[in-house]
Design a protein around this motif. Structure first.
Motif, mmCIF file in Angstrom:
data_model
loop_
_atom_site.group_PDB
_atom_site.id
_atom_site.type_symbol
_atom_site.label_atom_id
_atom_site.label_comp_id
_atom_site.label_asym_id
_atom_site.label_seq_id
_atom_site.Cartn_x
_atom_site.Cartn_y
_atom_site.Cartn_z
ATOM 1 N N ALA A 254 6.079 0.076 3.568
ATOM 2 C CA ALA A 254 7.283 -0.202 2.863
ATOM 3 C C ALA A 254 7.625 -0.026 1.578
ATOM 4 N N PHE A 255 6.680 0.147 0.761
ATOM 5 C CA PHE A 255 6.708 0.445 -0.614
ATOM 6 C C PHE A 255 6.880 1.799 -0.851
ATOM 7 N N VAL A 256 6.364 2.840 -0.056
ATOM 8 C CA VAL A 256 6.393 4.365 -0.328
ATOM 9 C C VAL A 256 7.813 4.616 0.284
ATOM 10 N N ASP A 257 8.274 4.123 1.480
ATOM 11 C CA ASP A 257 9.764 4.206 1.860
ATOM 12 C C ASP A 257 10.694 3.777 0.898
ATOM 13 N N TYR A 258 10.459 2.773 0.384
ATOM 14 C CA TYR A 258 11.510 2.243 -0.584
ATOM 15 C C TYR A 258 11.805 3.047 -1.898
ATOM 16 N N VAL A 259 10.705 3.383 -2.288
ATOM 17 C CA VAL A 259 10.727 4.147 -3.720
ATOM 18 C C VAL A 259 11.184 5.480 -3.211
ATOM 19 N N ASN A 260 10.922 6.155 -2.309
ATOM 20 C CA ASN A 260 11.085 7.642 -1.733
ATOM 21 C C ASN A 260 12.748 7.680 -1.556
ATOM 22 N N ARG A 261 13.287 6.420 -0.918
ATOM 23 C CA ARG A 261 14.939 6.422 -0.769
ATOM 24 C C ARG A 261 15.430 6.275 -2.161
ATOM 25 N N GLN A 262 14.988 6.028 -3.292
ATOM 26 C CA GLN A 262 15.947 5.602 -4.499
ATOM 27 C C GLN A 262 16.285 7.078 -5.061
ATOM 28 N N GLN A 263 17.579 6.883 -5.620
ATOM 29 C CA GLN A 263 18.359 8.143 -5.882
ATOM 30 C C GLN A 263 18.490 7.790 -7.605
ATOM 31 N N GLY A 264 18.393 9.044 -8.367
ATOM 32 C CA GLY A 264 18.406 9.092 -9.859
ATOM 33 C C GLY A 264 17.549 9.572 -10.442
ATOM 34 N N ASP A 265 17.645 9.648 -11.843
ATOM 35 C CA ASP A 265 16.785 10.241 -12.849
ATOM 36 C C ASP A 265 15.590 9.235 -13.330
ATOM 37 N N ASP A 266 14.532 9.883 -13.777
ATOM 38 C CA ASP A 266 13.609 8.889 -14.416
ATOM 39 C C ASP A 266 13.218 7.739 -13.707
ATOM 40 N N ILE A 267 13.133 7.903 -12.276
ATOM 41 C CA ILE A 267 12.486 6.576 -11.523
ATOM 42 C C ILE A 267 10.927 7.275 -11.016
ATOM 43 N N TRP A 268 10.107 5.992 -11.699
ATOM 44 C CA TRP A 268 8.859 6.232 -11.511
ATOM 45 C C TRP A 268 8.178 5.154 -10.456
ATOM 46 N N ALA A 269 7.038 5.193 -9.981
ATOM 47 C CA ALA A 269 6.517 4.180 -9.140
ATOM 48 C C ALA A 269 5.103 3.988 -9.949
ATOM 49 N N LEU A 270 4.667 2.672 -10.006
ATOM 50 C CA LEU A 270 3.519 2.283 -10.478
ATOM 51 C C LEU A 270 2.802 1.620 -9.246
ATOM 52 N N ALA A 271 1.921 2.591 -8.961
ATOM 53 C CA ALA A 271 1.167 2.310 -7.672
ATOM 54 C C ALA A 271 -0.279 1.742 -7.816
ATOM 55 N N PHE A 272 -0.750 1.354 -6.610
ATOM 56 C CA PHE A 272 -2.125 0.839 -6.628
ATOM 57 C C PHE A 272 -3.065 1.938 -6.795
ATOM 58 N N GLY A 273 -2.612 3.143 -5.911
ATOM 59 C CA GLY A 273 -3.550 4.346 -5.963
ATOM 60 C C GLY A 273 -3.772 4.842 -4.567
#
Ligand code: AMP
Ligand code: MG
Length: 341
Positions: A254-273
């Motif tokens: 769910a985390f990966v899907d949600y982040v990948n769907r975001q549009q825009g510049d300078d979007i980063w993920a803070l992940a567990f690893g």
């Protein structure tokens, strides 16, 4: 003001730097020192002007009290009175270490140090450099985190240099902090022990020593408008990078899907690893264990600002063990913006 940079890998090998730092503290100056939790901005706890200067250097609100650091159990009764047996039991179990106790204060402790409260926060740190400097100074040392107020706490000397150059007399570089989050704060000044801020010493460990421990409502949620804070620090916006932080509460997919769907510049993920393989956005890794997340969280938030991140989508830590401390900091960094997935 000129800020000296002192490097101390081992106090035994750099006695000169320890003496220099201690001498600055004795004459009422400000020194950023490494501890096992985060870097602290130290000054003599009994020197009112020096303590006022800490608040000024950080831009910290004057009603947010400081933790007083000691390097010997003999100093404790000079700071606190009516010390309950539970405090000695906790000291036996966790000192030196990342635990702060709130106790009734001695009248000799200046009220600026305690933010006007009748209680004092005391900690006996385990970091050899902090210990050596406190011992050499011969003083109890008041020290909040060595950052500008509101920013993520510094877990290495470089971040202290960024925030405090020109504002303090010296910064002691003792390498990266092992714990990475501020100490656990427990109040023993009331009827029952109360956890005010979670940290590396966990609620479960405190309960093992004391039996029951109440958890303050500010630990896991936002204080309501007008609700007073048992720990004044908990009411302020805290630990926040310049970027907007949004916590995503869901599983890996769910985390990966949600982040990948975001549009825009300078979007980063803070992940567990472990979940990063499928991420299509740039990311930074906090770590898969509670301990790694604790150690890396603040440095990740600062590093994401350096990268120019505008929005950070962060994994939501769980709320037990050391995870409770990571959760407590990250919900504040996100200004309580939590999206359930
Ligand atoms: P810092 O040193 O920046 O990590 O902040 C110290 C934390 O300890 C803040 O959240 C303070 O509100 C808390 N604190 C310090 N002294 C007291 C006290 N006497 N009673 C309650 N909380 C305290
Ligand atoms: Mg702080």
């Amino acid at each position: 003001m000129e800020t000296k940079l002192l490097r101390v890998e081992d106090p035994k090998q750099n006695p000169q730097a320890i003496e220099t730092a201690a001498a600055i503290l004795r004459r009422g100056g400000l020194v950023a020192i490494p501890t096992e939790t985060v870097y602290g901005l130290g000054a003599s706890a009994f020197d009112e002007q020096a303590v006022v200067n800490i608040y000024k250097a950080k831009g910290r609100p004057s009603d947010n009290p400081l933790i007083v650091h000691i390097a010997s159990m003999e100093t404790l009764p000079t700071l606190a009175r009516e010390i309950p047996s539970g405090a000695y039991a906790l000291a036996e179990a966790f000192w030196p270490g990342p635990l702060t106790m709130i106790l009734k204060k001695q009248s000799s402790v200046p009220s600026v140090t305690t933010g006007g409260l009748d209680t004092v926060a005391v900690r006996f740190p385990s970091h050899p450099v902090a210990n050596a400097i406190i011992r050499e100074s011969g003083l109890p040392i008041a020290a909040p985190s060595a950052n500008l107020s509101g920013a993520p706490s510094p877990t290495n000397a470089r971040r202290c240099v960024e925030d405090l150059t020109g504002r303090v007399d010296a910064i002691v570089d003792g390498g990266p902090c092992q714990v990475g989050l501020e100490s656990t704060v427990i109040s023993l000044a009331g009827e029952i022990p109360r956890l005010l801020r979670p940290g590396f010493v966990t609620l479960e460990q405190l309960c093992d020593v004391l039996g029951d421990v109440a958890v303050d409502s500010a630990v896991l949620s936002k204080l309501e408008e007008g609700q007073s804070a048992a720990s004044p620090g908990m009411k302020y916006k805290h630990y926040a990078p310049k970027a907007r932080v949004i916590l995503l509460d869901g599983d890996d997919d769910a985390f990966v899907d949600y982040v990948n769907r975001q549009q825009g510049d300078d979007i980063w993920a803070l992940a567990f690893g472990h979940e990063t393989a499928a991420l299509k956005k740039p990311y930074m890794v906090m770590g898969d264990t509670d301990q790694q997340q604790a150690q890396r969280l603040f440095e990740c938030l600062r590093a994401l600002d350096d990268k120019g991140a505008k929005v950070i989508y962060a994994r939501c830590p769980h709320k037990t063990g050391v995870g409770m401390a990571v959760y407590n900091r990250i919900i504040r960094a996100s200004a309580f913006t939590i999206q359930k997935l």
